[in-house]
Design an enzyme around this catalytic site. Structure first.
Site, mmCIF file in Angstrom:
data_model
loop_
_atom_site.group_PDB
_atom_site.id
_atom_site.type_symbol
_atom_site.label_atom_id
_atom_site.label_comp_id
_atom_site.label_asym_id
_atom_site.label_seq_id
_atom_site.Cartn_x
_atom_site.Cartn_y
_atom_site.Cartn_z
ATOM 1 N N LEU A 1 11.404 -6.916 4.314
ATOM 2 C CA LEU A 1 11.706 -7.614 5.566
ATOM 3 C C LEU A 1 13.100 -8.212 5.637
ATOM 4 C CD1 LEU A 1 8.231 -9.212 6.302
ATOM 5 C CD2 LEU A 1 9.127 -6.960 6.906
ATOM 6 N N LEU B 1 17.263 -7.898 5.747
ATOM 7 C CA LEU B 1 18.313 -6.937 6.085
ATOM 8 C C LEU B 1 19.049 -6.535 4.805
ATOM 9 C CD1 LEU B 1 19.631 -5.697 8.650
ATOM 10 C CD2 LEU B 1 21.276 -7.572 8.566
ATOM 11 N N HIS C 1 9.311 2.682 9.241
ATOM 12 C CA HIS C 1 9.041 1.725 10.315
ATOM 13 C C HIS C 1 7.744 2.148 11.010
ATOM 14 C CE1 HIS C 1 10.062 -1.430 13.123
ATOM 15 N NE2 HIS C 1 9.612 -0.620 14.073
ATOM 16 N N SER D 1 0.836 -1.210 0.000
ATOM 17 C CA SER D 1 0.000 0.000 0.000
ATOM 18 C C SER D 1 0.874 1.264 0.000
ATOM 19 C CB SER D 1 -0.976 0.005 1.172
ATOM 20 O OG SER D 1 -0.306 0.183 2.393
ATOM 21 N N ASN D 2 2.016 1.208 0.673
ATOM 22 C CA ASN D 2 2.916 2.372 0.629
ATOM 23 C C ASN D 2 3.529 2.536 -0.758
ATOM 24 O OD1 ASN D 2 3.363 3.840 3.313
ATOM 25 N ND2 ASN D 2 3.297 1.682 3.907
HETATM 26 C C1 GAR Z 1 4.240 -0.785 6.742
HETATM 27 O O1 GAR Z 1 3.417 -0.496 7.831
HETATM 28 C C2 GAR Z 1 5.710 -0.574 7.091
HETATM 29 O O2 GAR Z 1 5.890 0.455 8.031
HETATM 30 C C3 GAR Z 1 6.042 -1.904 7.703
HETATM 31 O O3 GAR Z 1 5.416 -2.845 6.863
HETATM 32 C C4 GAR Z 1 4.192 -2.291 6.403
HETATM 33 C C5 GAR Z 1 4.066 -2.551 4.915
HETATM 34 O O4 GAR Z 1 2.776 -2.199 4.493
HETATM 35 N N1 GAR Z 1 7.473 -2.090 7.749
HETATM 36 C C6 GAR Z 1 8.076 -2.727 8.756
HETATM 37 O O5 GAR Z 1 7.461 -3.218 9.676
HETATM 38 C C7 GAR Z 1 9.594 -2.797 8.645
HETATM 39 N N2 GAR Z 1 10.184 -3.195 9.890
HETATM 40 P P1 GAR Z 1 2.435 -2.082 2.946
HETATM 41 O O6 GAR Z 1 2.943 -3.347 2.276
HETATM 42 O O7 GAR Z 1 0.942 -1.998 2.883
HETATM 43 O O8 GAR Z 1 3.116 -0.843 2.414
#
Ligand code: GAR
Length: 189
Positions: A85, A87, A104, A13-14
């Site tokens: 996810l 590193l 994050h 979604s981001n």
């Molecule tokens: C987001 O909330 C991002 O902050 C998190 O994964 C989600 C991905 O959402 N990232 C982490 O937790 C990294 N440690 P999305 O796939 O809908 O963009």
């Protein structure tokens, strides 16, 4: 002209917000979406928008530097981690020094580190009885969630909020701020 690569492992979604935001801005384009998961939603979103995609395998990503050639072939000068996810290996951090950012879903340094991603974060925030949480956008170094903080935004956690409610609030903050923060960083160049 800037060319961004988005690395993501999940729904995307981001990534969608970032791709759409920069479609309106000719000076920056999302030129590549990379995922470690072959069936990640983010790859479908990229295809919908005509953005090239790349699936990476663990042995190639950590055992070779061939991703650098892929990035060069797409003229990538900036990397965005949006729910990625794995590193980031040292050779990639070095090649893109201060040109890799991560988002994050909490107020780092709280609730960061290996295993702290997505819903695990919101469940930990709820379990700790926090009254607020938020987002952190930071530079990426060789440790999980430890690079210099660029931006944070906060939201309240109400006593009745479930981890799902918290996730919703945090996603809203992410979608509102992440594209603009990236644009701000790139406009300085
Ligand atoms: C987001 O909330 C991002 O902050 C998190 O994964 C989600 C991905 O959402 N990232 C982490 O937790 C990294 N440690 P999305 O796939 O809908 O963009």
């Amino acid at each position: 002209m800037h060319h961004i690569a988005i690395f993501a492992s999940g729904t995307g979604s981001n990534a969608r917000k970032i791709i759409e935001y920069f479609k309106q801005r000719p000076e920056v384009t999302v030129s590549l979406v990379i995922s470690n998961k072959q069936n990640a939603g983010v790859l479908e979103i990229a295809r919908e928008h005509g953005v090239p995609t790349l699936h990476i395998r663990r042995d190639t990503f950590y055992g070779t530097e061939s991703i650098l050639d892929e990035l060069a072939a797409h003229h990538i000068d900036f990397i965005v981690l949006a729910g990625f996810l794995w590193l980031v290996p040292a050779y990639l951090v070095r090649a893109f020094s201060r040109r890799i950012v991560n988002i994050h879903p909490a107020l780092l340094p709280k609730y960061g580190g290996k295993g702290m991603y997505g819903h695990h974060v919101h469940e930990a925030v709820k379990a700790a009885g926090e009254t607020e949480t938020g987002i952190t956008i930071h530079y990426v170094n060789e440790e999980y969630d430890e690079g210099a903080v660029i931006f944070q935004a906060r939201c309240p956690v109400e006593p009745a909020d479930t981890p799902d409610d918290i996730a919703r609030k945090v996603h809203e903050l992410e979608h509102r701020h992440f594209p603009e923060v990236i644009a701000g960083l790139l406009s300085g160049d």
